[in-house]
Every structure is written in C-alpha cells, then in structure tokens.
Write an enzyme that holds these catalytic residues in place. Sequence first.
Site, PDB file in Angstrom:
ATOM      1  N   ASP A   1       0.840  -1.192   0.000  1.00 39.30           N
ATOM      2  CA  ASP A   1       0.000   0.000   0.000  1.00 39.30           C
ATOM      3  C   ASP A   1       0.878   1.245   0.000  1.00 39.30           C
ATOM      4  OD1 ASP A   1      -2.060   2.069   1.008  1.00 39.30           O
ATOM      5  OD2 ASP A   1      -3.276   0.321   0.570  1.00 39.30           O
ATOM      6  N   ASP A   2       0.423   2.315   0.613  1.00 37.78           N
ATOM      7  CA  ASP A   2       1.205   3.542   0.573  1.00 37.78           C
ATOM      8  C   ASP A   2       2.604   3.274   1.118  1.00 37.78           C
ATOM      9  OD1 ASP A   2      -1.104   4.732  -0.267  1.00 37.78           O
ATOM     10  OD2 ASP A   2      -1.633   5.490   1.719  1.00 37.78           O
TER      11      ASP A   2
END
Length: 317
Positions: free
Chosen positions: A251-252
């Site tokens: 993810d981020d």
Amino acid sequence: MWSIPVILSLLIAPLSPVAAKGHQKSCVIKSGGSNVTDDAPAILKAFKDCGQNGRIVFEPKTYYVNSVMNISWLENVDIDVRGTLLWSNDIPYWLNNSMDVGYQNQSTALIIGGNNVRINGYEKGTFDGNGDYWYQWISEQPNTSNYPGRPHGVTFDKLTNSVIRSLTFLRSQMWYVRNRILVSKTPPCGLCLLTANLQRTMSTINSHNVLLDSILVNNTGNWAQSSNTDGADTIRSSHIAFNNWTVYNGDDSLSMKANSTDITITNCKFYDGLGIAMGSIGQYNDQFETIERITVENVEYDNTLHAVSDRRDTDTI
Ligand SMILES: *[C@@H]1O[C@H](CO)[C@@H](O)[C@H](O)[C@H]1NC(C)=O
Ligand SMILES: *[C@@H]1O[C@H](CO)[C@@H](O)[C@H](O)[C@H]1NC(C)=O
Ligand SMILES: *[C@@H]1O[C@H](CO)[C@@H](O)[C@H](O)[C@H]1NC(C)=O
Ligand SMILES: *[C@@H]1O[C@H](CO)[C@@H](O)[C@H](O)[C@H]1NC(C)=O
Ligand SMILES: *[C@@H]1O[C@H](CO)[C@@H](O)[C@H](O)[C@H]1NC(C)=O
Ligand SMILES: *[C@@H]1O[C@H](CO)[C@@H](O)[C@H](O)[C@H]1NC(C)=O
Ligand SMILES: *[C@@H]1O[C@H](CO)[C@@H](O)[C@H](O)[C@H]1NC(C)=O
Ligand SMILES: *[C@@H]1O[C@H](CO)[C@@H](O)[C@H](O)[C@H]1NC(C)=O
C-alpha cells in the site's frame, strides 16, 4: 578559506540533533531468552534509568515484547539497537491493550517520545511485529475493516530534534481495509476507486524536526499473505525527513496525513506499493487539515502504482 558548504553546515550544525553530550550512565538490557518471559519490564526499567542523558543498549539478541510500552520521557539519549525486538502473537492481549494514538481511533503497541533522541540500529537492529499471525487472523474475520485495537508497530509521539537510523522494520501488526476514492495527479489514475488494505508500520504524530535515515521496511509475510501495507505515516508533524528508505509493501509506501508540513523524502526505493500518498484528509466534516511543503527527490519506484498521489477520502467503511 572555508567553502560555502562548510559554512552552511556550520550554520546548520547547532540545529542538528546529532552531537552527543557526555553520557553519565549506560544501561545494557538483558533478554529473558524466550517468549515465555516478557522483556518489556526490563526494557522499561532501562529507559527509566538511562533515558535521560544516558545510553541504552540492546545486545545482539532477541528481546520478546509481550506488553505495551509508552516511553515518553526521553531526553538526550542514545539508543543502540543491535538485536531484534519481537512482539508477541497474543492477539487478544493486543486488541485489549494497545494504546490510543489520538487519531482516527488508531492504536499502537509502542510509543516513543522525547527530545534529542538518537536511535541507531547499525544495520542489524530490527523491530519485528510478528505480523504473519495478524495477517492470518484478519483473513479469518468476517469483517476485516478497521479492526479496533489492532496496533501500529511503533508511534513516535511528541518526538523532537531526533535521529532514527539504520533500522529494519519487519511485518508490522496493523492492517485494515477501507474503500476510498483516490484522486491522482499522475497517470495512470485520474480518478480511481480503490479497495485497499492498509498496514501501518510506523507513524509520527505531533513530532517535529526528526530524521529517519537508512530504514528498511519489509512487510512481506513469511507464511501468511500481507497483501497491502503502509510504510510510514505522518500526522500533525513538521520538519520530518525520510532519507534512504527501502520499502517492500503493498500500500502507501509513505503517507502524509493531516497537518503534515515540511516533509522531505529523499533517496528512497519503493517496491510493490502505491508510492507516496498525500492523503486521508477531508474525512471529517468541520475539520481543517493541511498538508504543505512536501519535497520529494531521487525516489525510485519499482512496480508501484503511482508516484505521488493526491488523495481525498470521500468514503470510509
Ligand atoms: C512463542 O513462541 C512459540 C514458538 O515460536 C510460538 O508457538 C508461540 O505462539 C509464541 N507465543 C507468543 C505469545 O508469542
Ligand atoms: C479482553 O477484555 C475482555 C473484556 O474486558 C475480557 O473479557 C478478556 O478477558 C480480555 N482478554 C485479554 C486477553 O486480556
Ligand atoms: C503515554 O504517557 C504519557 C506520559 O505519561 C501520557 O501523557 C500519554 O497519555 C500516554 N499515552 C497513552 C496512549 O497512554
Ligand atoms: C471512533 O470510535 C467512536 C466510538 O467507538 C466512534 O463513534 C467513532 O465513529 C470512531 N471514529 C472513527 C474514525 O472510526
Ligand atoms: C467492521 O467491524 C468493525 C469492528 O467490529 C466495525 O468498527 C466496523 O464498523 C465494521 N464495518 C462494517 C462495514 O460493518
Ligand atoms: C541506505 O540504507 C541501507 C539499509 O537499508 C544501507 O545498507 C545503506 O548503506 C544506506 N546507504 C547510505 C548511502 O547510507
Ligand atoms: C522480505 O521478507 C520476505 C519474507 O521473509 C523475504 O522473502 C524477502 O527476502 C525480504 N526482502 C528483503 C529485501 O529483505
Ligand atoms: C490541523 O490544524 C488545524 C489548524 O491548527 C486544526 O484546526 C485541526 O484540528 C488540525 N487537525 C488535526 C487532525 O490535528
């Protein structure tokens, strides 16, 4: 004759938190040697005895952390992490006892705060969240979203004038699912609807003038699949520098959230993630939040979806 860079570094020197003052005391922490013994009390005692004007040493051993630690009182301290801190897999305990971080009902297993703190892992020091157990467990829940009590690995809260370097963060605990609208300024996403699982390795909250240098984050599960993960978040923080990070996650890679200002991200490599996100702001009505002066230089992406995305959540489950 001094060159301009020398003069500049002399000018900057008083502001940089690297110079160690004379140490009066040093605490070497003993490990109990197995996860039957919780090493948290011994660790807390060392931080109490040597956490101000002292040095704290984790030996090249495994330390078993079976309970929460809120270490908020540090002042002018060197912390040498030469071994591994391994968090226990007692999920019911963590769900009941993880500590609130004062943002979006999120919680954490460890809080570190104080002024003039220097943490060095000498490329060996490791924080291991034992995340495989969490990835397995959450995949068995009927509703995997935003599970209350699921902790971040570490939260730097009210940490100022500090340097954290040469540490590895493995498989952190936090992971939850949200739906969100992702508005990206960079191709390929103009406006995409994403369903994402987030895992927080680390967050800095209310922290200022902190350098996080030469950090490896690997949230790849050993035996359980951690699909999507966050490398690090900043919340209400300013003058935070991320340099030489390597992040493996889904993810981020790094995420700037509410009231993050003067953040620099340099010389980083992000694998398999979404890149850098400015986001999750505007989730709550009547709340004013800003993200300002983010500088990104010399960052490589490998198989990341976006380079930098500007995200506003419009929907959360
Ligand atoms: C302690 O370690 C053993 C062997 O790795 C594991 O089976 C057990 O679940 C661990 N317990 C905790 C509380 O982490
Ligand atoms: C968690 O809290 C619940 C409710 O207070 C309690 O019944 C349970 O024993 C606790 N579990 C642990 C592992 O602390
Ligand atoms: C951590 O300890 C500090 C100082 O005692 C306290 O102010 C803070 O509320 C504690 N945080 C949590 C989440 O317990
Ligand atoms: C936080 O928890 C409170 C009480 O459980 C709830 O009312 C609120 O909606 C939660 N906020 C978020 C962002 O989940
Ligand atoms: C999923 O479960 C969590 C924890 O019980 C709860 O806070 C959340 O509102 C639930 N979400 C949905 C969509 O039911
Ligand atoms: C960058 O960090 C890695 C560890 O992730 C380390 O091996 C390497 O020496 C660092 N590079 C520099 C220039 O400090
Ligand atoms: C990340 O962790 C996975 C699982 O343990 C491992 O296979 C992989 O080699 C690790 N990557 C790095 C760069 O250490
Ligand atoms: C961000 O800063 C503004 C202005 O100081 C404040 O009103 C708001 O509550 C802050 N938001 C958060 C999440 O701290």
